[in-house]
Every structure is written in C-alpha cells, then in structure tokens.
Design a protein around this motif. Sequence first.
Motif, PDB file in Angstrom:
ATOM      1  N   ILE A   1       4.279  18.834  -1.056  1.00  0.00           N
ATOM      2  CA  ILE A   1       4.098  17.376  -1.152  1.00  0.00           C
ATOM      3  C   ILE A   1       4.962  16.628  -0.134  1.00  0.00           C
ATOM      4  N   GLY A   2       6.047  17.252   0.302  1.00  0.00           N
ATOM      5  CA  GLY A   2       6.990  16.572   1.191  1.00  0.00           C
ATOM      6  C   GLY A   2       6.392  16.116   2.505  1.00  0.00           C
ATOM      7  N   TRP A   3       5.506  16.904   3.081  1.00  0.00           N
ATOM      8  CA  TRP A   3       4.918  16.513   4.360  1.00  0.00           C
ATOM      9  C   TRP A   3       4.034  15.278   4.209  1.00  0.00           C
ATOM     10  N   ILE A   4       3.431  15.099   3.042  1.00  0.00           N
ATOM     11  CA  ILE A   4       2.616  13.895   2.826  1.00  0.00           C
ATOM     12  C   ILE A   4       3.534  12.674   2.730  1.00  0.00           C
ATOM     13  N   PHE A   5       4.677  12.824   2.039  1.00  0.00           N
ATOM     14  CA  PHE A   5       5.658  11.743   2.016  1.00  0.00           C
ATOM     15  C   PHE A   5       6.102  11.393   3.433  1.00  0.00           C
TER      16      PHE A   5
ATOM     17  N   MET B   1       0.822  -1.197   0.000  1.00  0.00           N
ATOM     18  CA  MET B   1       0.000   0.000   0.000  1.00  0.00           C
ATOM     19  C   MET B   1       0.861   1.255   0.000  1.00  0.00           C
ATOM     20  N   THR B   2       1.917   1.249   0.793  1.00  0.00           N
ATOM     21  CA  THR B   2       2.764   2.442   0.843  1.00  0.00           C
ATOM     22  C   THR B   2       3.508   2.665  -0.461  1.00  0.00           C
ATOM     23  N   SER B   3       3.882   1.595  -1.136  1.00  0.00           N
ATOM     24  CA  SER B   3       4.545   1.777  -2.435  1.00  0.00           C
ATOM     25  C   SER B   3       3.582   2.412  -3.433  1.00  0.00           C
ATOM     26  N   ASN B   4       2.307   2.046  -3.346  1.00  0.00           N
ATOM     27  CA  ASN B   4       1.289   2.675  -4.197  1.00  0.00           C
ATOM     28  C   ASN B   4       1.147   4.159  -3.863  1.00  0.00           C
TER      29      ASN B   4
ATOM     30  N   LEU C   1       2.025   9.792  -5.067  1.00  0.00           N
ATOM     31  CA  LEU C   1       2.580  11.082  -4.651  1.00  0.00           C
ATOM     32  C   LEU C   1       3.697  11.536  -5.569  1.00  0.00           C
ATOM     33  N   GLY C   2       4.467  10.592  -6.091  1.00  0.00           N
ATOM     34  CA  GLY C   2       5.514  10.945  -7.047  1.00  0.00           C
ATOM     35  C   GLY C   2       4.943  11.513  -8.331  1.00  0.00           C
ATOM     36  N   ILE C   3       3.863  10.924  -8.802  1.00  0.00           N
ATOM     37  CA  ILE C   3       3.208  11.442 -10.012  1.00  0.00           C
ATOM     38  C   ILE C   3       2.624  12.828  -9.758  1.00  0.00           C
ATOM     39  N   ILE C   4       1.962  12.993  -8.610  1.00  0.00           N
ATOM     40  CA  ILE C   4       1.399  14.312  -8.264  1.00  0.00           C
ATOM     41  C   ILE C   4       2.508  15.346  -8.111  1.00  0.00           C
ATOM     42  N   ALA C   5       3.593  14.974  -7.452  1.00  0.00           N
ATOM     43  CA  ALA C   5       4.707  15.908  -7.264  1.00  0.00           C
ATOM     44  C   ALA C   5       5.338  16.276  -8.602  1.00  0.00           C
TER      45      ALA C   5
END
Length: 154
Positions: free
Chosen positions: A140-144, A1-4, A9-13
């Motif tokens: 986006i970093g805080w979500i990561f 799940m976390t890899s998803n 998040l990588g795509i959004i970033a």
Amino acid sequence: MTSNLYLSLGIIASALFIFMTYGLYNGIGLIDNFPKFRNFKRGEIFMQSGAFPDLPNTNVGDGIGGLILSIFLWIVMTIIFIVLLIILEAVFWFSLFILLAMLYWVFFRALKLVFKRSKDTKGSVGISIVYSISYTALYIGWIFGIVYLSEIIR
C-alpha cells in the motif's frame, strides 16, 4: 480529494494489515487451484497472413437498379454490423475475463508470498505483526507515495 484518497487507503491498509496478521497468526496457507489454460499461438485464431482482404468497390447507379442494389447493400451491411457487434461483445467479455484472471493471479501471488511465512509466525503475535506491517507497507505504501507526489506536483 487527496484527503479522501488518504482515508480510503488507510482503511484498505488497515483491513489488509488485520487480514494478514490474522492469517499469519493462525498459520493460513494458500492452495493454487486456478485452472490451467491452453497457450494460444499467434495467428492461430485469425488469418495467418494478418492482411485484411480487399473489399470490392460498389458504385450504385441511378434508377430502379440502383435503388434495389442500395437496399440489398443496406441489408448486407446491417447483417455485417450485427455480426461485428456480436464479435465485439465476445471480445469484451473475453477481455474482462482475462483482466479478472490477471488480478486474481496478482493478488494470489502477493498473498502467497505473505502466507509462505505462516509456518514461522503461527502462534506468535509479535512476528505476525512485524511481517504484516512490512508487507502492508510494501503493498500500500507505493500508492501513498503516488498520492503524495501528485499533491506536491500540483
């Protein structure tokens, strides 16, 4: 799940980074044309006292009178229930509108802070990339970080 989540998040970033870099490079500015709303005061729409009125106690007796009174109360309660459902629907749509307005305001304010720098970065790819990386890391970093901490705690 976390890899998803990391992939999403990588795509959004990446999309946010490209959008901000393009906007900063071309010198895009934002115009605040969101409509102004009336400030509501507490107690203006509903009752002033805030107390709910006392409902009468209805004990239905036996016999034909009790049957007629039960049918009458059943019809009255059905009408009240329909009115309450209509009010609930109005509250739902109003809440949805307020939520969308809040999201618009948050995203508008966030992008306005970014594109405030567009005068300095117009025509300069390097400075546009630096600003875009820093704002992407902030937004986006805080979500990561939350996803990473949830993976560690688990």
